[in-house]
Design a protein around this motif. Structure first.
Motif, PDB file in Angstrom:
ATOM      1  N   PRO A  27      43.245  46.872  21.382  1.00 23.03           N
ATOM      2  CA  PRO A  27      42.599  47.920  22.024  1.00 23.03           C
ATOM      3  C   PRO A  27      41.763  47.664  22.889  1.00 23.03           C
ATOM      4  N   ARG A  28      40.708  46.660  22.615  1.00 24.30           N
ATOM      5  CA  ARG A  28      39.726  46.140  23.468  1.00 24.30           C
ATOM      6  C   ARG A  28      40.527  45.371  24.635  1.00 24.30           C
ATOM      7  N   GLU A  29      41.294  44.626  24.264  1.00 21.11           N
ATOM      8  CA  GLU A  29      41.981  43.901  25.410  1.00 21.11           C
ATOM      9  C   GLU A  29      42.914  44.988  26.363  1.00 21.11           C
ATOM     10  N   LYS A  30      42.981  45.953  26.032  1.00 22.64           N
ATOM     11  CA  LYS A  30      43.755  46.893  26.699  1.00 22.64           C
ATOM     12  C   LYS A  30      42.827  47.488  27.757  1.00 22.64           C
ATOM     13  N   LYS A  31      41.786  47.814  27.047  1.00 21.91           N
ATOM     14  CA  LYS A  31      40.581  48.545  27.994  1.00 21.91           C
ATOM     15  C   LYS A  31      40.144  47.386  28.922  1.00 21.91           C
ATOM     16  N   PHE A  32      39.980  46.176  28.638  1.00 21.77           N
ATOM     17  CA  PHE A  32      39.473  45.145  29.552  1.00 21.77           C
ATOM     18  C   PHE A  32      40.594  45.181  30.613  1.00 21.77           C
ATOM     19  N   VAL A  33      41.781  45.096  30.582  1.00 20.46           N
ATOM     20  CA  VAL A  33      42.671  45.039  31.386  1.00 20.46           C
ATOM     21  C   VAL A  33      42.712  46.138  32.219  1.00 20.46           C
ATOM     22  N   LYS A  34      42.522  47.529  31.854  1.00 19.90           N
ATOM     23  CA  LYS A  34      42.396  48.685  32.751  1.00 19.90           C
ATOM     24  C   LYS A  34      41.113  48.553  33.579  1.00 19.90           C
ATOM     25  N   TRP A  35      40.071  47.954  33.106  1.00 18.53           N
ATOM     26  CA  TRP A  35      38.948  47.860  33.644  1.00 18.53           C
ATOM     27  C   TRP A  35      38.999  46.942  35.019  1.00 18.53           C
ATOM     28  N   LEU A  36      39.911  45.592  35.003  1.00 22.44           N
ATOM     29  CA  LEU A  36      40.381  44.774  35.761  1.00 22.44           C
ATOM     30  C   LEU A  36      41.164  45.470  36.872  1.00 22.44           C
ATOM     31  N   ASP A  37      42.057  46.237  36.186  1.00 26.83           N
ATOM     32  CA  ASP A  37      42.977  46.852  37.330  1.00 26.83           C
ATOM     33  C   ASP A  37      42.361  47.996  38.226  1.00 26.83           C
ATOM     34  N   THR A  70      45.746  40.021  29.433  1.00 30.70           N
ATOM     35  CA  THR A  70      44.793  39.498  30.095  1.00 30.70           C
ATOM     36  C   THR A  70      45.128  38.484  31.225  1.00 30.70           C
ATOM     37  N   LEU A  71      45.926  37.389  30.817  1.00 34.45           N
ATOM     38  CA  LEU A  71      46.194  36.421  31.432  1.00 34.45           C
ATOM     39  C   LEU A  71      47.035  36.677  32.683  1.00 34.45           C
ATOM     40  N   GLY A  72      47.837  37.841  32.534  1.00 32.22           N
ATOM     41  CA  GLY A  72      48.761  38.209  33.355  1.00 32.22           C
ATOM     42  C   GLY A  72      47.896  39.116  34.654  1.00 32.22           C
ATOM     43  N   LEU A  77      45.262  38.991  39.915  1.00 35.14           N
ATOM     44  CA  LEU A  77      44.123  39.175  40.691  1.00 35.14           C
ATOM     45  C   LEU A  77      44.092  37.980  41.750  1.00 35.14           C
ATOM     46  N   THR A  78      44.126  36.700  41.128  1.00 34.12           N
ATOM     47  CA  THR A  78      44.062  35.645  42.128  1.00 34.12           C
ATOM     48  C   THR A  78      45.291  35.537  42.886  1.00 34.12           C
ATOM     49  N   ASP A  79      46.284  35.975  42.589  1.00 33.16           N
ATOM     50  CA  ASP A  79      47.426  36.054  43.348  1.00 33.16           C
ATOM     51  C   ASP A  79      47.387  36.708  44.606  1.00 33.16           C
ATOM     52  N   SER A  80      46.563  38.049  44.409  1.00 31.76           N
ATOM     53  CA  SER A  80      46.212  39.054  45.547  1.00 31.76           C
ATOM     54  C   SER A  80      45.201  38.539  46.411  1.00 31.76           C
ATOM     55  N   GLY A  81      44.669  37.355  46.131  1.00 33.75           N
ATOM     56  CA  GLY A  81      43.404  36.756  46.884  1.00 33.75           C
ATOM     57  C   GLY A  81      41.937  37.151  46.495  1.00 33.75           C
ATOM     58  N   ILE A  82      42.061  37.702  45.214  1.00 31.78           N
ATOM     59  CA  ILE A  82      40.610  37.751  44.640  1.00 31.78           C
ATOM     60  C   ILE A  82      40.101  36.908  43.765  1.00 31.78           C
ATOM     61  N   PRO A  83      39.248  36.061  44.336  1.00 32.77           N
ATOM     62  CA  PRO A  83      38.655  35.003  43.288  1.00 32.77           C
ATOM     63  C   PRO A  83      38.345  35.267  42.075  1.00 32.77           C
ATOM     64  N   VAL A  84      38.388  34.338  41.185  1.00 30.93           N
ATOM     65  CA  VAL A  84      38.061  34.817  39.657  1.00 30.93           C
ATOM     66  C   VAL A  84      37.103  33.551  39.355  1.00 30.93           C
ATOM     67  N   TYR A  85      36.079  33.541  38.795  1.00 26.20           N
ATOM     68  CA  TYR A  85      35.403  32.481  38.326  1.00 26.20           C
ATOM     69  C   TYR A  85      34.958  32.508  36.877  1.00 26.20           C
ATOM     70  N   GLU A 101      45.120  25.034  36.729  1.00 25.13           N
ATOM     71  CA  GLU A 101      46.471  24.862  37.131  1.00 25.13           C
ATOM     72  C   GLU A 101      47.192  26.334  37.212  1.00 25.13           C
ATOM     73  N   GLU A 102      47.382  27.041  36.071  1.00 23.38           N
ATOM     74  CA  GLU A 102      48.216  28.294  35.900  1.00 23.38           C
ATOM     75  C   GLU A 102      47.676  29.559  36.548  1.00 23.38           C
ATOM     76  N   LEU A 103      46.395  29.484  36.868  1.00 18.89           N
ATOM     77  CA  LEU A 103      45.754  30.963  37.319  1.00 18.89           C
ATOM     78  C   LEU A 103      45.020  30.754  38.517  1.00 18.89           C
ATOM     79  N   ASN A 104      44.791  29.444  38.968  1.00 18.13           N
ATOM     80  CA  ASN A 104      43.833  29.244  40.181  1.00 18.13           C
ATOM     81  C   ASN A 104      42.395  29.764  40.155  1.00 18.13           C
TER      82      ASN A 104
END
Length: 252
Positions: A27-37, A70-72, A77-85, A101-104
């Motif tokens: 449930p915490r992971e789903k909440k975090f992914v919702k925030w990222l979205d 989360t990984l997806g 995000l990175t595929d759409s041009g949003i940098p993640v650090y 290598e996988e997520l840029n």
């Protein structure tokens, strides 16, 4: 980095995905992914300040099972041009190329300085910094020792990951057996660390995680120490709009 008009930079840390069990973490992971979205529409960049996972170790051809949502989403995000650090924490410091290598996503093992619209940030996870905590600092040297990592890699992943997860969940901070309370400026090691760094060079914000306690402390000279809290009990994050940094709680 110049932040375009209408865009923002987001900061979060200490999700500890996988703890105390994958089912309880979901449930915490789903909440975090919702925030990222939700933030992707105005995010100029996203900074994740460590302990995203409660345990992470990269074998030559294997990474820990799970965390697909989360990984997806990070890949989206990175595929759409949003940098993640990403800054490694004390629970996921054994990163060795997978995120790049996988997520840029660039991965940092030490605090780094960034400037956004003329505002200077000093950013890191926060473990092992400042005075004190001698026992952990010694342990971290063992954990990051190439020989120790080589021996651990020879454990079968089923055994190695299970052992590491068991030891990680024994951490009282994650199991909920220990209350996280403010210790006072003189006893908060990261506050002392920020003050010491400020003596040699001015930064506007010192942003860290690790303490699982949302904090904002004035360091003087128009500088602030910010602790992001966590995504276990607080669900707190910070956002910079190009002018000021604001701490928020995600209610989604």
């Amino acid at each position: 980095m110049n932040i375009p008009e209408g865009k923002k930079i987001y900061f979060a840390s200490d999700n500890h995905l996988g703890a105390p069990t994958p089912a309880q973490s979901l449930p915490r992971e789903k909440k975090f992914v919702k925030w990222l979205d939700e933030i992707k529409h105005d995010a100029a960049a996203v900074f994740l300040l460590g302990d995203l996972f409660d345990f992470w170790f990269e074998y030559k051809t294997v990474v820990p099972k799970g965390f697909t949502r989360t990984l997806g989403k990070l890949a989206e995000l990175t595929d759409s041009g949003i940098p993640v650090y990403f800054f490694v924490g004390n629970h996921d410091l054994w990163m060795d190329g997978y995120f790049e290598e996988e997520l840029n996503i660039p991965v940092y093992h030490r605090p780094q300085e960034f400037t956004f619209n003329g505002t200077t940030f000093f950013i890191g996870h926060g473990d092992g910094l400042g005075p004190g905590d001698i026992g952990y600092k010694r342990m971290k040297k063992v954990f990051t020792n190439p020989v120790a990592k080589w021996f651990f890699r020879w454990l079968h992943p089923d055994l190695g990951v299970r052992l590491a997860q068991y030891l990680s969940v024994k951490n009282k901070l994650i199991s909920g057996d220990e209350d996280v309370t403010f210790l006072g400026e003189d006893n908060e090691w990261l506050v002392q660390y920020a003050k010491l760094k400020q003596e040699s060079k001015h930064r506007d914000y010192y942003v860290f995680g690790h303490r699982h306690l949302p904090m904002e402390i004035d360091l003087g000279d128009h500088a602030k120490y910010i602790n992001l809290g966590d995504w276990i009990t607080h669900y707190t994050y910070a956002v910079f709009d190009g002018k000021q940094l604001e701490r928020k709680i995600y209610e989604g």
